[in-house]
Design a protein around this motif. Structure first.
Motif, mmCIF file in Angstrom:
data_model
loop_
_atom_site.group_PDB
_atom_site.id
_atom_site.type_symbol
_atom_site.label_atom_id
_atom_site.label_comp_id
_atom_site.label_asym_id
_atom_site.label_seq_id
_atom_site.Cartn_x
_atom_site.Cartn_y
_atom_site.Cartn_z
ATOM 1 N N GLN A 1 0.845 -1.187 0.000
ATOM 2 C CA GLN A 1 0.000 0.000 0.000
ATOM 3 C C GLN A 1 0.885 1.242 0.000
ATOM 4 O OE1 GLN A 1 -3.176 -0.219 -0.239
ATOM 5 N NE2 GLN A 1 -3.958 1.821 0.207
ATOM 6 N N VAL A 2 0.554 2.178 -0.892
ATOM 7 C CA VAL A 2 1.295 3.436 -1.009
ATOM 8 C C VAL A 2 0.341 4.581 -0.732
ATOM 9 C CG1 VAL A 2 2.561 4.939 -2.574
ATOM 10 C CG2 VAL A 2 2.937 2.470 -2.647
ATOM 11 N N GLN A 3 0.792 5.550 0.022
ATOM 12 C CA GLN A 3 -0.001 6.744 0.286
ATOM 13 C C GLN A 3 0.788 7.988 -0.053
ATOM 14 O OE1 GLN A 3 -1.154 6.336 4.438
ATOM 15 N NE2 GLN A 3 -3.196 5.694 3.816
ATOM 16 N N LEU A 4 0.098 8.979 -0.617
ATOM 17 C CA LEU A 4 0.681 10.287 -0.882
ATOM 18 C C LEU A 4 -0.104 11.312 -0.075
ATOM 19 C CD1 LEU A 4 1.190 10.212 -4.761
ATOM 20 C CD2 LEU A 4 2.785 9.538 -2.974
ATOM 21 N N VAL A 5 0.614 12.157 0.645
ATOM 22 C CA VAL A 5 -0.041 13.165 1.469
ATOM 23 C C VAL A 5 0.555 14.526 1.159
ATOM 24 C CG1 VAL A 5 -0.548 13.959 3.796
ATOM 25 C CG2 VAL A 5 -0.488 11.499 3.301
ATOM 26 N N GLU A 6 -0.295 15.435 0.674
ATOM 27 C CA GLU A 6 0.129 16.798 0.369
ATOM 28 C C GLU A 6 -0.057 17.695 1.579
ATOM 29 O OE1 GLU A 6 -2.197 15.566 -3.502
ATOM 30 O OE2 GLU A 6 -2.495 15.434 -1.327
ATOM 31 N N SER A 7 0.724 18.760 1.618
ATOM 32 C CA SER A 7 0.557 19.789 2.628
ATOM 33 C C SER A 7 1.074 21.104 2.083
ATOM 34 C CB SER A 7 1.298 19.418 3.919
ATOM 35 O OG SER A 7 2.678 19.292 3.681
ATOM 36 N N GLY A 8 0.668 22.193 2.723
ATOM 37 C CA GLY A 8 1.205 23.496 2.377
ATOM 38 C C GLY A 8 0.261 24.424 1.662
ATOM 39 N N GLY A 9 -0.927 23.976 1.332
ATOM 40 C CA GLY A 9 -1.860 24.879 0.670
ATOM 41 C C GLY A 9 -2.362 25.959 1.603
ATOM 42 N N ARG A 100 6.749 2.139 -7.850
ATOM 43 C CA ARG A 100 6.788 0.684 -7.823
ATOM 44 C C ARG A 100 6.703 0.215 -6.371
ATOM 45 N NH1 ARG A 100 7.885 -3.327 -11.153
ATOM 46 N NH2 ARG A 100 8.576 -1.912 -12.805
ATOM 47 N N SER A 101 5.615 -0.453 -6.065
ATOM 48 C CA SER A 101 5.466 -1.133 -4.788
ATOM 49 C C SER A 101 5.574 -2.617 -5.099
ATOM 50 C CB SER A 101 4.137 -0.758 -4.143
ATOM 51 O OG SER A 101 3.968 -1.381 -2.909
ATOM 52 N N LYS A 102 4.531 -3.375 -4.848
ATOM 53 C CA LYS A 102 4.536 -4.749 -5.338
ATOM 54 C C LYS A 102 4.464 -4.720 -6.861
ATOM 55 C CE LYS A 102 2.164 -9.192 -4.866
ATOM 56 N NZ LYS A 102 1.032 -9.918 -4.214
ATOM 57 N N TYR A 103 3.685 -3.774 -7.371
ATOM 58 C CA TYR A 103 3.583 -3.528 -8.805
ATOM 59 C C TYR A 103 3.851 -2.056 -9.067
ATOM 60 C CZ TYR A 103 1.025 -7.919 -8.353
ATOM 61 O OH TYR A 103 0.660 -9.210 -8.048
ATOM 62 N N LEU A 104 4.052 -1.722 -10.338
ATOM 63 C CA LEU A 104 4.220 -0.323 -10.738
ATOM 64 C C LEU A 104 2.845 0.267 -10.952
ATOM 65 C CD1 LEU A 104 6.279 1.868 -11.479
ATOM 66 C CD2 LEU A 104 6.164 1.045 -13.836
ATOM 67 N N GLY A 105 2.558 1.349 -10.260
ATOM 68 C CA GLY A 105 1.238 1.941 -10.380
ATOM 69 C C GLY A 105 1.266 3.440 -10.188
ATOM 70 N N SER A 106 0.122 4.055 -10.493
ATOM 71 C CA SER A 106 -0.042 5.495 -10.348
ATOM 72 C C SER A 106 -0.848 5.770 -9.084
ATOM 73 C CB SER A 106 -0.762 6.068 -11.568
ATOM 74 O OG SER A 106 -0.966 7.457 -11.432
ATOM 75 N N TYR A 107 -0.337 6.625 -8.233
ATOM 76 C CA TYR A 107 -0.965 6.917 -6.948
ATOM 77 C C TYR A 107 -1.218 8.421 -6.826
ATOM 78 C CZ TYR A 107 0.615 2.225 -5.799
ATOM 79 O OH TYR A 107 0.831 0.867 -5.808
ATOM 80 N N TRP A 108 -2.315 8.764 -6.152
ATOM 81 C CA TRP A 108 -2.724 10.161 -5.990
ATOM 82 C C TRP A 108 -2.839 10.536 -4.526
ATOM 83 C CZ3 TRP A 108 -3.462 13.551 -9.990
ATOM 84 C CH2 TRP A 108 -3.531 13.014 -11.281
ATOM 85 N N GLY A 109 -2.513 11.782 -4.240
ATOM 86 C CA GLY A 109 -2.801 12.345 -2.936
ATOM 87 C C GLY A 109 -4.224 12.855 -2.888
ATOM 88 N N GLN A 110 -4.597 13.380 -1.725
ATOM 89 C CA GLN A 110 -5.982 13.814 -1.524
ATOM 90 C C GLN A 110 -6.213 15.239 -2.012
ATOM 91 O OE1 GLN A 110 -3.650 13.922 0.734
ATOM 92 N NE2 GLN A 110 -3.874 15.924 1.728
ATOM 93 N N GLY A 111 -5.140 15.958 -2.285
ATOM 94 C CA GLY A 111 -5.258 17.322 -2.773
ATOM 95 C C GLY A 111 -5.155 18.354 -1.664
ATOM 96 N N THR A 112 -4.671 19.521 -2.039
ATOM 97 C CA THR A 112 -4.579 20.640 -1.100
ATOM 98 C C THR A 112 -5.019 21.911 -1.822
ATOM 99 O OG1 THR A 112 -3.139 21.812 0.472
ATOM 100 C CG2 THR A 112 -2.124 21.095 -1.589
#
Length: 118
Positions: A1-9, A100-112
């Motif tokens: 599992q990969v997570q992206l977290v944005e900050s700074g907006g 690339r985690s277990k597979y190569l994939g595209s991941y998104w953050g929740q937005g800011t």
């Protein structure tokens, strides 16, 4: 599992600056490319800036000379330094990673949210 977290907006006056950051976490083997997108109300999501694992950078024409994308591979963090902001830069900014985690994939953050007042 990969997570992206944005900050700074936030809210800034026209002509001002705002830094954004995005941290990727989880079971990460490698990161190929990181990107920043933005989406204004009622409009499509547009690509703003890209940085590859080799450090190659590309920008949308609308932000060239004003925005700078950078990354810290040791912390899996990508940054977007936004200078000379304009009201038309107002949008929700999203971080995207081709990871690339277990597979190569595209991941998104929740937005800011970035709001530039005139």
């Amino acid at each position: 599992q990969v997570q992206l977290v944005e900050s700074g907006g936030g809210l800034v006056q026209a002509g001002g600056s705002l830094p954004l950051s995005c941290v990727a976490s989880g079971n990460i083997f490698s990161i190929n490319t990181m990107k920043w997108y933005r989406q204004a109300p009622g409009k499509q999501r547009d690509l703003v800036a890209t940085i590859t694992s080799e450090g190659i950078r590309n920008y949308a024409d609308s932000v060239k000379g004003r925005f700078t994308i950078s990354s810290d591979n040791s912390t899996n963090t990508v940054y977007l330094q936004m200078n000379s902001l304009k009201p038309e830069d107002t949008a929700v900014y999203y971080c995207n990673g081709y990871i690339r985690s277990k597979y190569l994939g595209s991941y998104w953050g929740q937005g800011t949210q970035v709001t530039v007042s005139s």
